[in-house]
Write an enzyme that holds these catalytic residues in place. Sequence first.
Site, short mmCIF file in Angstrom:
data_model
loop_
_atom_site.label_atom_id
_atom_site.label_comp_id
_atom_site.label_asym_id
_atom_site.label_seq_id
_atom_site.Cartn_x
_atom_site.Cartn_y
_atom_site.Cartn_z
N ALA A 209 32.85 -43.85 25.27
CA ALA A 209 33.99 -43.20 25.92
C ALA A 209 34.59 -44.26 26.83
O ALA A 209 33.97 -44.65 27.81
CB ALA A 209 33.54 -41.99 26.72
N CYS A 210 35.77 -44.73 26.49
CA CYS A 210 36.16 -46.03 27.02
C CYS A 210 37.64 -46.08 27.38
O CYS A 210 38.37 -45.12 27.24
CB CYS A 210 35.88 -47.12 25.99
SG CYS A 210 34.40 -46.84 25.01
N GLY A 211 38.06 -47.28 27.83
CA GLY A 211 39.46 -47.58 28.06
C GLY A 211 39.96 -48.52 26.97
O GLY A 211 39.29 -49.49 26.62
N ASN B 223 38.48 -45.12 21.67
CA ASN B 223 38.12 -44.30 22.82
C ASN B 223 37.87 -42.89 22.32
O ASN B 223 38.80 -42.21 21.90
CB ASN B 223 39.23 -44.30 23.88
CG ASN B 223 38.91 -43.35 25.02
OD1 ASN B 223 37.75 -43.08 25.32
ND2 ASN B 223 39.94 -42.81 25.65
#
Length: 1004
Positions: free
Chosen positions: A18-20, A253
């Site tokens: 779960a990211c940018g 993401n």
Amino acid sequence: MILNEPQGLYHPANEHDACGVGFVAHIKGKKSHSIVEQGLTVLRNLTHRGAVGWDPKLSDGAGLLIQIPDKFFREVMARQGVKLPAAGQYGVGTVFLPRDPASRFACEYEIERAIKDEGQVLLGWRDVPVDNSDLAEPAKRIEPVMRQVFIGRGKGVTVTDALERKLYIIRKSSGHAIQALKLAHGKEFYVPSMSARTACYKGMLLAHQVGQYYKDLQDARVESALALVHQRFSTNTFPSWDLAHPFRMICHNGEINTLRGNVNWIRARQGAISSPVLGRDLEKIWPLIYDGQSDSASFDNALELLVMGGYSVAHAMMMMIPEAWENHTLMDPTRRAFYEYHAAMMEPWDGPASIAFTDGRQIGATLDRNGLRPSRYIVTADDLVIMGSECGCLPVPEEKIVKKWRLQPGKMFLVDLEKGRIIDDEELKNTLAGAKPYAEWIERIRVKLDEVETEKTPPLKSAVRMLDRQQAFGYTLEDIKFIMTPMAMNGEEPVGSMGNDSPLAVLSDKNKTLYHYFKQLFAQVTNPPIDPIREELVTSLVSFIGPKPNLLGIDEMNPPLRLEVSQPVLDFFEMEKIRHIERYTGGKFRSFELDITYPLAWGKEAVEARLASLCAQAEDAVRAGYSIIVISDRLVERERVAIPALLALSAIHQHLVAKGLRTSAGLVVETGSAREVHHFALLGGYGAEAVHPYLALESLLDLATKGELGPDLDGRKAIKNFVKAIGKGLKKVMSKMGTSTYMSYTGAQIFEAVGLARSLVDKYFTGTTSSIEGIGVFEVAEEAIRIHKAAFEDADPVLESMLDAGGEYAWRVRGEAYVDARRDREAAAFGAAELPPRVQGIRGDHQRPVAAPHDLPRSVRIPPRSRETRSDRRGRSRSRDSQAFFDRSNVARFDLGRSAHHARGGDEPHRREVEHRRGGRGPQTLRDGKGRRDAALASRSEPRRARHRIARRRRAQVQDQAGRLGALRRDGRISCERGADPDQDRPRSPITSPRSATRRREWS
């Protein structure tokens, strides 16, 4: 690539991110170092979307992907005496190598060997300059050696696309060769990129460290027209150098919830796939996806295969993440035909996702069909496009911005750097959809089961009495009354109450079906569920039965026919169509029926060999050209016991996947065991394209004939309502993991096995999560045999004319023993072998209830919690309140003149007799809603409290067993109360009956 070993509750198969994510690109394709710097700025501004470990410098990972800086590489390699060919005629591979010199040499040699085998030219190696002075010590300890290999095109390669494919084969074949060496340090080998167009710089770095660590990125000669960046926030994962993003084509993401099914289907296609573009080189890429790779890495590998097989990157993304087309009535018919044609080629990779992608010539982004991940972009007057997980990732003066917008659900945003323009979603998809006559092809190859004309063949009828068959498949009165009847009458899944304290199936002293051993997985961490009611547009139960087209057959003119069903639950006439499909379709489809029953005399030891025979029969049938395999237990009778349908289905599904034949045939399950939503979800999750619950439908017809469903409800309407209710329930189950389509859910295995041995799960339910072990395949068969014998033998006179009472939804005299849930956790967590014999409850040789919690060794006791929440197999939240909270809440309800049994089915007997305690406070403390004393309310409560005290002293403690003459009192005498009704929670005493004269006098 470093793969962590499973330990405790961790398993590498659960890797998620779960990211940018973001990118900067020049629309006209103008290369500059400022694009690289702006990409690093976007990355630094996404720092808050990443994560760090106990050491503030220990990151989950970050990285940057750019176009190959030809000018820079040409000059640095010239210093080594290497003259690079023209741009596009050579490729660069960035390689993570082991720190051990011997292992490093072995890896380099395999790469050079693959280059030679593929007829390409090794130009040289280059050490990538890095500065690790600011890295965390844990990251330094596993830091790989960074090198770049330069590969020139061979004589047979004339265009850059062909060189890209050769580099792809070199990377895959050398990687497989290194894995086969099984070096102690071989897992440290990884190739972040090997391309003639792009180069990747990534690692276990903080966002601001990427530009500092890689000295190349500080050089002004490093120029690119695009910069794709990613800051990782790993969930349920261990950070590592190789799992940092970007991957070779994407930044992601979100989470792919259907990953297990997607990977299984990719493997299943291995034996049937062919490519006119890759040719014989296709054999060198398998396995495409290694065990333990994250969902993003697996998605990247699948996307790369499609692109190398001839699809454009936008086309491939539309196949893997299609927009919601099934219920979109306003969609352009041409585009709808495009999606429908490709739906059988590849099931959606479903889940909340915002994915940025590039092949070095085009760069874009797309959202999943639900739009559950944010992404915004701006276009500036100086031809820059900036996209990020949130606005403001790159400061731009407002006067320079010509457009602001966001990615929308299922929509795609694409920048073509070669054409120098932005292609919007409408133009892009209309162009791809109109490239070929997909609508014409669909009409030629599609067969809808609803439209197949038949002579209404009557369904098969069994000579075995219905009650015996119901008991043989574990039916109870609760199943009929609380599950099936409401669904038949209302077309809705019944709503259950909270508070199921029954033991785990593996610890229960009751015989349980195999369905009880599986629990649904739920959306977690950053993964939101969806609402299947409000978002009905994006959900679909459409299923395709039969062979799947060649995934890489981009110019295939004669794909296999597809049999389409609008939903996966088949009624009698639909099943007869499937059974005789060859006759009704003129030989276009052929079905083969597998009988999963076997002689009872063979015993439990026969199940393993019988499953092996079924798998072999299925394989032979598929090779013989049968397109539909029907797995049936209809022939069950006194002397023939059925293998659990779920076990037989999963065994056959996994076997066909392993043999590369699963995409050549469809699986239909005809079973008498499926009767509730959880059962259908399990069968779908383990590979069934459709299910025919013949016994459940026969039971409903019987109820309708007897008038138990109401005077206005006939059998046909009851079946229609039941199928409708199951469909709604399946959407609910899928939505809890963010999955939208049944085709994605088929084979996805989004379940956890609880109480099954690892050997059983690994062999027959490969890839299923199983943290708590238990019984094996022979014990599963033994349990099925016990249920079967109870149905056909006359050992229990109560079951001669009626079903077992149940006890799954409320306490029953003959039902499940409701015990402290803490005891089940303790026994399951530590395993039966580690507990004293008196508390071993895993059934097999020990057919008795688990001992009381105080009998457990002190070392294995688990402190009680004030509140525990878990989910049962039907997806309901099961909340267990603390004793103090429950008692006090019941006291309050008594004080207010209400019953204590407030929708809490299945409470322990001692909770049904709540002791009225006040801790020294008297009734005078009662107040009305305005906060003032209410003497009338207090005086009204006192007689009621006295009545309950008297009732408790007189009421007999009902034991778990009951005879035909009624419940037995503790002293062994026959109770004077009326006979125990198995359909009631417990026998009522005349004193406590609401109809008793005592109560009428008190309330008068």
